[in-house]
Enzyme design. Structure first.
Site, PDB file in Angstrom:
ATOM      1  N   PHE A  27       0.860  -1.188   0.000  1.00 28.53           N
ATOM      2  CA  PHE A  27       0.000   0.000   0.000  1.00 28.53           C
ATOM      3  C   PHE A  27       0.895   1.236   0.000  1.00 28.53           C
ATOM      4  N   TRP A  83       8.750   3.887   2.995  1.00 26.33           N
ATOM      5  CA  TRP A  83       8.356   3.095   4.167  1.00 26.33           C
ATOM      6  C   TRP A  83       7.227   2.135   3.843  1.00 26.33           C
ATOM      7  N   ALA A 113      -7.159  -0.601   8.925  1.00 24.74           N
ATOM      8  CA  ALA A 113      -5.887  -1.114   9.450  1.00 24.74           C
ATOM      9  C   ALA A 113      -5.661  -0.656  10.891  1.00 24.74           C
ATOM     10  N   GLY A 140      15.796  -7.607  33.732  1.00 21.60           N
ATOM     11  CA  GLY A 140      17.208  -7.333  33.961  1.00 21.60           C
ATOM     12  C   GLY A 140      18.013  -7.495  32.678  1.00 21.60           C
ATOM     13  N   GLU A 149       0.591   4.281  10.548  1.00 20.31           N
ATOM     14  CA  GLU A 149      -0.883   4.338  10.585  1.00 20.31           C
ATOM     15  C   GLU A 149      -1.378   5.549  11.363  1.00 20.31           C
ATOM     16  N   HIS A 183       1.092   8.735  17.170  1.00 27.53           N
ATOM     17  CA  HIS A 183       0.380   8.987  18.430  1.00 27.53           C
ATOM     18  C   HIS A 183      -0.107  10.450  18.466  1.00 27.53           C
TER      19      HIS A 183
HETATM   20  P1  TGC Z   1      -9.245  15.806   6.074  1.00 28.07           P
HETATM   21  O1  TGC Z   1      -9.673  17.060   5.354  1.00 28.07           O
HETATM   22  O2  TGC Z   1      -9.437  15.730   7.541  1.00 28.07           O
HETATM   23  O3  TGC Z   1      -9.969  14.551   5.430  1.00 28.07           O
HETATM   24  C1  TGC Z   1     -10.085  14.370   4.025  1.00 28.07           C
HETATM   25  C2  TGC Z   1     -11.346  13.544   3.776  1.00 28.07           C
HETATM   26  O4  TGC Z   1     -11.210  12.256   4.387  1.00 28.07           O
HETATM   27  C3  TGC Z   1     -12.242  12.060   5.390  1.00 28.07           C
HETATM   28  N1  TGC Z   1     -11.570  11.355   6.498  1.00 28.07           N
HETATM   29  C4  TGC Z   1     -11.700  10.039   6.737  1.00 28.07           C
HETATM   30  N2  TGC Z   1     -12.474   9.099   6.171  1.00 28.07           N
HETATM   31  C5  TGC Z   1     -12.385   7.838   6.656  1.00 28.07           C
HETATM   32  N3  TGC Z   1     -11.552   7.482   7.668  1.00 28.07           N
HETATM   33  C6  TGC Z   1     -10.766   8.392   8.251  1.00 28.07           C
HETATM   34  N4  TGC Z   1      -9.946   8.030   9.223  1.00 28.07           N
HETATM   35  C7  TGC Z   1     -10.821   9.748   7.808  1.00 28.07           C
HETATM   36  N5  TGC Z   1     -10.180  10.883   8.143  1.00 28.07           N
HETATM   37  C8  TGC Z   1     -10.632  11.850   7.337  1.00 28.07           C
HETATM   38  C9  TGC Z   1     -12.704  13.456   5.745  1.00 28.07           C
HETATM   39  O5  TGC Z   1     -14.021  13.429   6.236  1.00 28.07           O
HETATM   40  C10 TGC Z   1     -12.596  14.151   4.413  1.00 28.07           C
HETATM   41  O6  TGC Z   1     -13.690  13.700   3.612  1.00 28.07           O
HETATM   42  P2  TGC Z   1     -14.320  14.641   2.461  1.00 28.07           P
HETATM   43  O7  TGC Z   1     -15.424  13.831   1.907  1.00 28.07           O
HETATM   44  O8  TGC Z   1     -14.776  15.901   3.173  1.00 28.07           O
HETATM   45  O9  TGC Z   1     -13.244  14.916   1.474  1.00 28.07           O
HETATM   46  O10 TGC Z   1      -7.722  15.538   5.664  1.00 28.07           O
HETATM   47  P3  TGC Z   1      -6.392  16.250   6.132  1.00 28.07           P
HETATM   48  O11 TGC Z   1      -5.547  16.432   4.911  1.00 28.07           O
HETATM   49  O12 TGC Z   1      -6.699  17.460   6.978  1.00 28.07           O
HETATM   50  O13 TGC Z   1      -5.660  15.123   6.989  1.00 28.07           O
HETATM   51  C11 TGC Z   1      -6.185  14.651   8.164  1.00 28.07           C
HETATM   52  C12 TGC Z   1      -5.185  13.692   8.855  1.00 28.07           C
HETATM   53  C13 TGC Z   1      -3.938  14.423   9.292  1.00 28.07           C
HETATM   54  C14 TGC Z   1      -5.903  13.160  10.076  1.00 28.07           C
HETATM   55  C15 TGC Z   1      -4.825  12.542   7.898  1.00 28.07           C
HETATM   56  O14 TGC Z   1      -4.089  12.999   6.842  1.00 28.07           O
HETATM   57  C16 TGC Z   1      -4.076  11.427   8.567  1.00 28.07           C
HETATM   58  O15 TGC Z   1      -4.702  10.506   9.099  1.00 28.07           O
HETATM   59  N6  TGC Z   1      -2.701  11.416   8.555  1.00 28.07           N
HETATM   60  C17 TGC Z   1      -1.912  10.313   9.030  1.00 28.07           C
HETATM   61  C18 TGC Z   1      -1.311   9.560   7.839  1.00 28.07           C
HETATM   62  C19 TGC Z   1      -1.253   8.093   8.065  1.00 28.07           C
HETATM   63  O16 TGC Z   1      -1.855   7.540   8.965  1.00 28.07           O
HETATM   64  N7  TGC Z   1      -0.548   7.395   7.187  1.00 28.07           N
HETATM   65  C20 TGC Z   1      -0.492   5.985   7.240  1.00 28.07           C
HETATM   66  C21 TGC Z   1       0.161   5.434   5.996  1.00 28.07           C
HETATM   67  S1  TGC Z   1      -0.103   3.677   5.755  1.00 28.07           S
HETATM   68  C22 TGC Z   1       0.790   2.958   6.977  1.00 28.07           C
HETATM   69  O17 TGC Z   1       1.357   3.547   7.829  1.00 28.07           O
HETATM   70  C23 TGC Z   1       0.811   1.488   6.926  1.00 28.07           C
HETATM   71  S2  TGC Z   1       1.707   0.724   8.184  1.00 28.07           S
HETATM   72  C24 TGC Z   1       1.005  -0.795   7.959  1.00 28.07           C
HETATM   73  C25 TGC Z   1       1.539  -1.866   8.739  1.00 28.07           C
HETATM   74  O18 TGC Z   1       2.696  -2.285   8.501  1.00 28.07           O
HETATM   75  O19 TGC Z   1       0.766  -2.388   9.583  1.00 28.07           O
HETATM   76  P1  FAD Z   2       6.316  13.040  10.079  1.00 27.66           P
HETATM   77  O1  FAD Z   2       4.968  13.254   9.504  1.00 27.66           O
HETATM   78  O2  FAD Z   2       7.472  13.767   9.473  1.00 27.66           O
HETATM   79  O3  FAD Z   2       6.263  13.362  11.633  1.00 27.66           O
HETATM   80  C1  FAD Z   2       7.442  13.622  12.410  1.00 27.66           C
HETATM   81  C2  FAD Z   2       6.991  14.030  13.825  1.00 27.66           C
HETATM   82  O4  FAD Z   2       6.200  15.221  13.750  1.00 27.66           O
HETATM   83  C3  FAD Z   2       6.116  12.953  14.481  1.00 27.66           C
HETATM   84  O5  FAD Z   2       6.397  12.953  15.861  1.00 27.66           O
HETATM   85  C4  FAD Z   2       4.704  13.491  14.258  1.00 27.66           C
HETATM   86  O6  FAD Z   2       3.786  13.059  15.248  1.00 27.66           O
HETATM   87  C5  FAD Z   2       4.933  14.990  14.348  1.00 27.66           C
HETATM   88  N1  FAD Z   2       3.938  15.782  13.612  1.00 27.66           N
HETATM   89  C6  FAD Z   2       3.580  15.656  12.305  1.00 27.66           C
HETATM   90  N2  FAD Z   2       2.626  16.546  11.997  1.00 27.66           N
HETATM   91  C7  FAD Z   2       2.383  17.255  13.132  1.00 27.66           C
HETATM   92  C8  FAD Z   2       1.499  18.320  13.494  1.00 27.66           C
HETATM   93  N3  FAD Z   2       0.653  18.833  12.577  1.00 27.66           N
HETATM   94  N4  FAD Z   2       1.499  18.784  14.746  1.00 27.66           N
HETATM   95  C9  FAD Z   2       2.344  18.270  15.685  1.00 27.66           C
HETATM   96  N5  FAD Z   2       3.216  17.261  15.424  1.00 27.66           N
HETATM   97  C10 FAD Z   2       3.224  16.771  14.158  1.00 27.66           C
HETATM   98  N6  FAD Z   2       3.265   4.120   4.876  1.00 27.66           N
HETATM   99  C11 FAD Z   2       2.563   3.611   3.821  1.00 27.66           C
HETATM  100  O7  FAD Z   2       1.996   4.354   3.024  1.00 27.66           O
HETATM  101  N7  FAD Z   2       2.487   2.269   3.623  1.00 27.66           N
HETATM  102  C12 FAD Z   2       3.086   1.377   4.439  1.00 27.66           C
HETATM  103  O8  FAD Z   2       2.975   0.156   4.232  1.00 27.66           O
HETATM  104  C13 FAD Z   2       3.845   1.871   5.549  1.00 27.66           C
HETATM  105  N8  FAD Z   2       4.522   1.010   6.350  1.00 27.66           N
HETATM  106  C14 FAD Z   2       5.361   1.519   7.307  1.00 27.66           C
HETATM  107  C15 FAD Z   2       6.191   0.653   8.011  1.00 27.66           C
HETATM  108  C16 FAD Z   2       7.093   1.143   8.945  1.00 27.66           C
HETATM  109  C17 FAD Z   2       8.024   0.211   9.649  1.00 27.66           C
HETATM  110  C18 FAD Z   2       7.116   2.529   9.242  1.00 27.66           C
HETATM  111  C19 FAD Z   2       8.043   3.061  10.293  1.00 27.66           C
HETATM  112  C20 FAD Z   2       6.308   3.397   8.550  1.00 27.66           C
HETATM  113  C21 FAD Z   2       5.431   2.912   7.566  1.00 27.66           C
HETATM  114  N9  FAD Z   2       4.643   3.772   6.787  1.00 27.66           N
HETATM  115  C22 FAD Z   2       3.909   3.287   5.736  1.00 27.66           C
HETATM  116  C23 FAD Z   2       4.783   5.220   6.935  1.00 27.66           C
HETATM  117  C24 FAD Z   2       4.058   5.796   8.168  1.00 27.66           C
HETATM  118  O9  FAD Z   2       2.696   5.831   7.972  1.00 27.66           O
HETATM  119  C25 FAD Z   2       4.630   7.206   8.414  1.00 27.66           C
HETATM  120  O10 FAD Z   2       5.948   7.025   8.896  1.00 27.66           O
HETATM  121  C26 FAD Z   2       3.787   7.990   9.384  1.00 27.66           C
HETATM  122  O11 FAD Z   2       2.551   8.340   8.826  1.00 27.66           O
HETATM  123  C27 FAD Z   2       4.509   9.275   9.867  1.00 27.66           C
HETATM  124  O12 FAD Z   2       5.071   9.976   8.828  1.00 27.66           O
HETATM  125  P2  FAD Z   2       6.609  10.461   8.905  1.00 27.66           P
HETATM  126  O13 FAD Z   2       7.440   9.301   9.294  1.00 27.66           O
HETATM  127  O14 FAD Z   2       6.911  11.155   7.635  1.00 27.66           O
HETATM  128  O15 FAD Z   2       6.652  11.482  10.118  1.00 27.66           O
END
Ligand code: TGC
Ligand code: FAD
Length: 402
Positions: free
Chosen positions: A143, A176, A261, A358, A382, A385
């Site tokens: 993804f 990542w 997820a 330990g 995902e 925190h």
């Molecule tokens: P924002 O304007 O708030 O939202 C855009 C549109 O999305 C809707 N929405 C959601 N819908 C479903 N589920 C959610 N959790 C949703 N959050 C928001 C929202 O209602 C809106 O809809 P519409 O119809 O009005 O367009 O968007 P924003 O750009 O302000 O961002 C909000 C924020 C910061 C919370 C979001 O970008 C976010 O969650 N950031 C964190 C990124 C993240 O979690 N990345 C993960 C990457 S994948 C990964 O890490 C895989 S690890 C997998 C593994 O190994 O297990």
């Molecule tokens: P940043 O966004 O640069 O954040 C750095 C620091 O700033 C963090 O402490 C954060 O909390 C803080 N911060 C960010 N924004 C703000 C704010 N507005 N206010 C205050 N503090 C803030 N992604 C995928 O798409 N697919 C995957 O399969 C996937 N797998 C992963 C597997 C691993 C092992 C890891 C480590 C990451 C993976 N990720 C994946 C990426 C993961 O989702 C991102 O690392 C995560 O969303 C955070 O992004 P970043 O590392 O760029 O940190």
């Protein structure tokens, strides 16, 4: 006396259920949990230490996980999936992560981040083409949302998909990415319009053998060593019209996948904490220092009591979250609360377990430090925190503080 590796494997895990949550589970939910629990004890725990040291995802487990119905377990049977409810699915994630967060990550990405979007945003043809093979573990997915400069803020992404005759051309890079190097297909999120328009984001199924697509292992990790984490580069990658997920539309679509997820992670983190608690409790009863088991000392009893309290609270949160999800009443913000609280709890439990052990606590033969290191990734991916705290803050106040 230190436990031998074999003792630890042979002492079959009984589970931690201080508030008799078993009585709130259906027979099927308990049966699913126990089946995966036994599989983890018999097949994952005996190999995970070495796989971790070798920095290797144990691919040999994939067919076994598929056979058990773990992959995309909460998706419908008509696509070759197990069709379980969300509580049973959560219990599977808990048991997998009791083994290792990297194995749960594999299953989360395959099911919640790849099969779910194909099921939810895909055409019927795409569903039939991919889902049965993915459930069997014959097609592995990854993804691609995060980019080098857009982690917490995926709406800023600069990967593009340009429409051409008969298809699309994708350019950009993703960072990542779990399962990235071993995947057969990548779900790639890209902008189809202006770069400042997150509503133009759409999802594409990109076969990883397409010309211009490369995956490179992330080097230098100190966490999730038994997991494949990669960087993806897309350079003029041509795909057909049938690669587009037709139902995907805007940033909302990948965020919907993240909600799935994150739900699994809220359960999974409990499993990692349970493994650490179980190890710490047994060690506290057996390790003698100053002529008494360390478990007879007040400070270690309080440490264990705090761990148990955190795990019990997390179990209650996860179970109610699952019941809400099964009733289609769950809100993404509730999932954020559970992911944030349960992963934080697991980080604390793993660290305290490691300390209780330990010097042995730094060895790979014990699981606490492996879980502790893994959970630092789980804390970050995902949605960090902090980000989940801001999601809750926005829900409470109406103000976005991102
Ligand atoms: P924002 O304007 O708030 O939202 C855009 C549109 O999305 C809707 N929405 C959601 N819908 C479903 N589920 C959610 N959790 C949703 N959050 C928001 C929202 O209602 C809106 O809809 P519409 O119809 O009005 O367009 O968007 P924003 O750009 O302000 O961002 C909000 C924020 C910061 C919370 C979001 O970008 C976010 O969650 N950031 C964190 C990124 C993240 O979690 N990345 C993960 C990457 S994948 C990964 O890490 C895989 S690890 C997998 C593994 O190994 O297990
Ligand atoms: P940043 O966004 O640069 O954040 C750095 C620091 O700033 C963090 O402490 C954060 O909390 C803080 N911060 C960010 N924004 C703000 C704010 N507005 N206010 C205050 N503090 C803030 N992604 C995928 O798409 N697919 C995957 O399969 C996937 N797998 C992963 C597997 C691993 C092992 C890891 C480590 C990451 C993976 N990720 C994946 C990426 C993961 O989702 C991102 O690392 C995560 O969303 C955070 O992004 P970043 O590392 O760029 O940190």
């Amino acid at each position: 006396m230190a436990l031998t590796s074999n003792d630890r494997i042979m002492a079959r895990f009984q589970g931690i259920d201080y508030f008799d949550l078993d009585s709130l589970l259906s027979e099927e939910e308990r049966m699913v949990r126990d089946t995966v629990r036994e599989w983890v004890d018999d097949n994952l725990l005996p190999i995970i230490e070495q796989a971790y040291i070798d920095r290797r995802f144990p691919t040999e487990l994939i067919p076994q996980m598929a056979e058990l119905g773990i992959l995309g377990a909460n998706l419908p049977e008509e696509y070759g999936c197990a069709g379980l409810n969300n509580v049973a699915y959560g219990l599977i994630m808990q048991e997998l992560e009791r083994g290792d967060s990297g194995i749960r990550s594999f299953a989360s990405v395959q099911g919640a981040l790849c099969m779910y979007p194909i099921y939810t945003f895909g055409s019927e043809e795409q569903r039939r083409k991919y889902l049965p093979g993915m459930a069997k573990g014959e097609i592995i997915g990854c993804f691609g949302l995060t980019e080098p400069d857009y982690g917490s803020n995926p709406g800023g992404m600069i990967t593009t998909a340009r429409k051409v005759d008969g298809g699309w051309v994708l350019n950009g890079s993703k960072m990542w990415i779990t399962n990235g190097s071993m995947a057969d297909i990548a779900i790639i999120w890209a902008k189809t319009g202006e770069l400042d328009d997150p509503k133009s984001i759409r999802g594409f199924i990109v076969p990883t053998d397409t010309e211009g697509f490369t995956a490179r292992d992330q080097q230098g990790k100190l966490s999730l060593l038994a997991s494949d984490t990669s960087e993806l580069v897309l350079h003029d990658v041509h795909v057909g019209d049938d690669a587009l997920l037709p139902g995907s539309s805007g940033l909302r679509s990948p965020l919907m996948c993240l909600t799935q997820a994150r739900y699994g992670i809220a359960w999974g983190a409990i499993g990692a904490a349970m493994a650490c608690f179980d190890e710490a409790l047994r060690y506290a009863k057996e390790r003698v220092m100053f002529e008494a088991p360390i478990g007879a000392k007040q400070i270690q009893q309080i440490r264990l009591a705090d761990m148990l309290t955190g795990i019990t609270q997390a179990q209650l949160v996860a179970l109610q979250l699952g019941r809400l999800k099964d009733q289609d009443r769950v809100r993404p913000q509730q999932v954020s609360l559970a992911k944030r609280a349960n992963v934080n709890m697991a980080c604390e439990v793993a660290r305290e377990a490691r300390r209780l052990l330990g010097a042995n606590g730094i060895l790979v033969e014990y699981s606490a430090m492996r879980h502790m290191a893994n959970l630092e990734s789980v804390y970050t991916y995902e949605g960090t925190h902090d980000i989940h705290g801001l999601i809750l803050g926005q829900d409470l106040t109406g103000f976005s503080a991102y």
